[in-house]
Design a protein around this motif. Sequence first.
Motif, PDB file in Angstrom:
ATOM      1  N   GLU A  77       0.908  -1.208   0.038  1.00 37.13           N
ATOM      2  CA  GLU A  77       0.139  -0.048  -0.048  1.00 37.13           C
ATOM      3  C   GLU A  77       0.879   1.376  -0.005  1.00 37.13           C
ATOM      4  N   VAL A  78       1.871   1.206   0.834  1.00 39.28           N
ATOM      5  CA  VAL A  78       2.857   2.477   0.982  1.00 39.28           C
ATOM      6  C   VAL A  78       3.622   2.612  -0.352  1.00 39.28           C
ATOM      7  N   LYS A  79       3.926   1.290  -1.122  1.00 42.89           N
ATOM      8  CA  LYS A  79       4.683   1.553  -2.323  1.00 42.89           C
ATOM      9  C   LYS A  79       3.859   2.108  -3.559  1.00 42.89           C
ATOM     10  N   ALA A  80       2.615   1.751  -3.494  1.00 43.74           N
ATOM     11  CA  ALA A  80       1.481   2.190  -4.236  1.00 43.74           C
ATOM     12  C   ALA A  80       1.275   3.593  -4.229  1.00 43.74           C
ATOM     13  N   SER A  81       0.986   3.994  -3.105  1.00 40.28           N
ATOM     14  CA  SER A  81       0.527   5.341  -2.688  1.00 40.28           C
ATOM     15  C   SER A  81       1.581   6.432  -2.873  1.00 40.28           C
ATOM     16  N   VAL A  82       2.706   6.113  -2.328  1.00 41.10           N
ATOM     17  CA  VAL A  82       3.918   7.187  -2.455  1.00 41.10           C
ATOM     18  C   VAL A  82       4.308   7.184  -3.940  1.00 41.10           C
ATOM     19  N   ALA A  83       4.383   5.962  -4.584  1.00 41.50           N
ATOM     20  CA  ALA A  83       4.654   6.061  -6.127  1.00 41.50           C
ATOM     21  C   ALA A  83       3.761   7.019  -6.751  1.00 41.50           C
ATOM     22  N   GLU A  84       2.624   6.907  -6.487  1.00 42.97           N
ATOM     23  CA  GLU A  84       1.499   7.801  -7.220  1.00 42.97           C
ATOM     24  C   GLU A  84       1.714   9.326  -7.020  1.00 42.97           C
ATOM     25  N   VAL A  85       2.146   9.588  -5.771  1.00 48.59           N
ATOM     26  CA  VAL A  85       2.237  11.069  -5.483  1.00 48.59           C
ATOM     27  C   VAL A  85       3.789  11.307  -6.227  1.00 48.59           C
ATOM     28  N   VAL A  86       4.715  10.472  -6.074  1.00 48.02           N
ATOM     29  CA  VAL A  86       5.953  11.035  -6.758  1.00 48.02           C
ATOM     30  C   VAL A  86       5.661  11.087  -8.460  1.00 48.02           C
ATOM     31  N   ASP A  87       5.112  10.030  -8.642  1.00 46.71           N
ATOM     32  CA  ASP A  87       5.127  10.261 -10.152  1.00 46.71           C
ATOM     33  C   ASP A  87       3.996  11.452 -10.548  1.00 46.71           C
ATOM     34  N   GLY A  88       3.016  11.568  -9.770  1.00 45.24           N
ATOM     35  CA  GLY A  88       2.283  12.800 -10.242  1.00 45.24           C
ATOM     36  C   GLY A  88       2.952  14.037 -10.249  1.00 45.24           C
ATOM     37  N   TRP A  89       4.194  14.137  -9.228  1.00 47.30           N
ATOM     38  CA  TRP A  89       4.966  15.407  -9.366  1.00 47.30           C
ATOM     39  C   TRP A  89       5.725  15.349 -10.614  1.00 47.30           C
ATOM     40  N   ILE A  90       6.457  14.086 -10.939  1.00 39.83           N
ATOM     41  CA  ILE A  90       7.421  14.148 -12.093  1.00 39.83           C
ATOM     42  C   ILE A  90       6.707  14.392 -13.255  1.00 39.83           C
ATOM     43  N   ASP A  91       5.585  13.893 -13.565  1.00 42.49           N
ATOM     44  CA  ASP A  91       4.772  13.943 -14.806  1.00 42.49           C
ATOM     45  C   ASP A  91       4.318  15.341 -15.122  1.00 42.49           C
ATOM     46  N   ALA A  92       3.655  16.142 -13.954  1.00 43.38           N
ATOM     47  CA  ALA A  92       3.285  17.371 -14.203  1.00 43.38           C
ATOM     48  C   ALA A  92       4.324  18.550 -14.329  1.00 43.38           C
ATOM     49  N   ALA A  93       5.356  18.098 -13.554  1.00 44.21           N
ATOM     50  CA  ALA A  93       6.506  18.993 -13.230  1.00 44.21           C
ATOM     51  C   ALA A  93       7.486  18.989 -14.407  1.00 44.21           C
ATOM     52  N   TYR A  94       7.737  17.952 -15.134  1.00 44.82           N
ATOM     53  CA  TYR A  94       8.946  17.788 -16.005  1.00 44.82           C
ATOM     54  C   TYR A  94       8.450  17.197 -17.338  1.00 44.82           C
ATOM     55  N   VAL A  95       7.863  15.760 -17.176  1.00 45.67           N
ATOM     56  CA  VAL A  95       8.075  15.351 -18.560  1.00 45.67           C
ATOM     57  C   VAL A  95       6.618  14.990 -19.157  1.00 45.67           C
ATOM     58  N   GLY A  96       5.408  15.412 -18.689  1.00 46.41           N
ATOM     59  CA  GLY A  96       4.369  15.178 -19.165  1.00 46.41           C
ATOM     60  C   GLY A  96       3.718  16.525 -19.852  1.00 46.41           C
ATOM     61  N   GLY A  97       2.588  16.242 -20.301  1.00 45.79           N
ATOM     62  CA  GLY A  97       1.650  17.252 -20.894  1.00 45.79           C
ATOM     63  C   GLY A  97       2.023  17.853 -22.075  1.00 45.79           C
ATOM     64  N   GLU A  98       1.473  19.093 -22.486  1.00 43.06           N
ATOM     65  CA  GLU A  98       1.857  19.535 -23.867  1.00 43.06           C
ATOM     66  C   GLU A  98       2.984  20.711 -23.857  1.00 43.06           C
ATOM     67  N   TRP A  99       3.530  20.812 -24.705  1.00 43.63           N
ATOM     68  CA  TRP A  99       4.793  21.697 -24.829  1.00 43.63           C
ATOM     69  C   TRP A  99       4.545  22.228 -26.208  1.00 43.63           C
ATOM     70  N   PRO A 100       5.205  23.670 -26.086  1.00 44.89           N
ATOM     71  CA  PRO A 100       5.818  24.325 -24.974  1.00 44.89           C
ATOM     72  C   PRO A 100       4.687  24.848 -24.099  1.00 44.89           C
ATOM     73  N   ARG A 101       5.074  25.316 -22.894  1.00 45.17           N
ATOM     74  CA  ARG A 101       4.270  26.222 -21.943  1.00 45.17           C
ATOM     75  C   ARG A 101       5.372  26.632 -21.200  1.00 45.17           C
ATOM     76  N   GLY A 102       5.008  28.015 -20.433  1.00 46.15           N
ATOM     77  CA  GLY A 102       5.931  28.760 -19.837  1.00 46.15           C
ATOM     78  C   GLY A 102       5.167  29.290 -18.447  1.00 46.15           C
ATOM     79  N   ASP A 103       3.934  29.281 -18.379  1.00 47.08           N
ATOM     80  CA  ASP A 103       3.249  29.994 -17.299  1.00 47.08           C
ATOM     81  C   ASP A 103       3.223  29.005 -16.200  1.00 47.08           C
ATOM     82  N   PHE A 104       3.524  29.566 -15.102  1.00 44.39           N
ATOM     83  CA  PHE A 104       3.598  28.446 -13.694  1.00 44.39           C
ATOM     84  C   PHE A 104       2.273  27.760 -13.476  1.00 44.39           C
ATOM     85  N   ALA A 105       0.927  28.684 -13.835  1.00 44.82           N
ATOM     86  CA  ALA A 105      -0.398  28.130 -13.719  1.00 44.82           C
ATOM     87  C   ALA A 105      -0.369  26.776 -14.417  1.00 44.82           C
ATOM     88  N   ASP A 106       0.476  26.428 -15.376  1.00 50.22           N
ATOM     89  CA  ASP A 106       0.313  25.381 -16.273  1.00 50.22           C
ATOM     90  C   ASP A 106       0.928  24.202 -15.456  1.00 50.22           C
TER      91      ASP A 106
END
Length: 234
Positions: A77-106
């Motif tokens: 449970e801990v492994k899955a739950s913590v990984a979900e949080v960390v992956d959410g940060w990695i995807d939204a912060a660095y590697v996921g979504g559409e590019w280009p984008r520069g507004d911090f709101a994005d």
Amino acid sequence: MIRRARSTTSRPATRVRRLAAAAVSAALVLGLGACSGDDDEPDERDSSPSAAGDAPVPTRVSIGRVAGELDARRRAEVKASVAEVVDGWIDAAYVGGEWPRGDFADYSDALRDFTPDTKRRAARDRRLLTNVAIGDRVESVQATRRVLQIDVLAPGGRPVGATARVLVRFRTDGDVRRVDLVRGRLMLTPTKKGWKVFGYDVSRSTLTPGDKPGEKSDRGNEKTGTTNGKGERR
């Protein structure tokens, strides 16, 4: 501060540490007081080679140290739950979504699982914790390594804290063409709304082709910023 770097030159790592007061006792119990870059961080060599083409690279997740007892069910449970949080940060912060984008709101989803106080501090470190500094000049981002090791504090068999040791390597294309390495720790605590990040100790560096993360030449020049739980420089 993140500065644009040419792809042919190495840039020293930029690092920031912001730990809430509650993180101190958890770090001591788990023996996590050492600085980023120590041998107990996730090892990039443990991750499988990246897939060919643009296929997404999965995060390699493992449980590291456990202070206390943690049965198989709660460990999973801990492994899955913590990984979900960390992956959410990695995807939204660095590697996921559409590019280009520069507004911090994005990049707002990158901090969705941070506690309110930590979210405010993280917003000040947005150039390190997201791609906002280069996103408007990037056409695509491809992760090549994603490694996560989770240390757990579980007195009496109950998980009360975790340290997520993270290593992410990704390349960008567009006006900014380079390879970045993000590594460090997120400190998490369980809440009624799931696991939340209440502290972090993260570094970021730009690599040249052929560089190997973790080499002394890359780690020895890290710039360090340390704050207390109130976000005050000390």
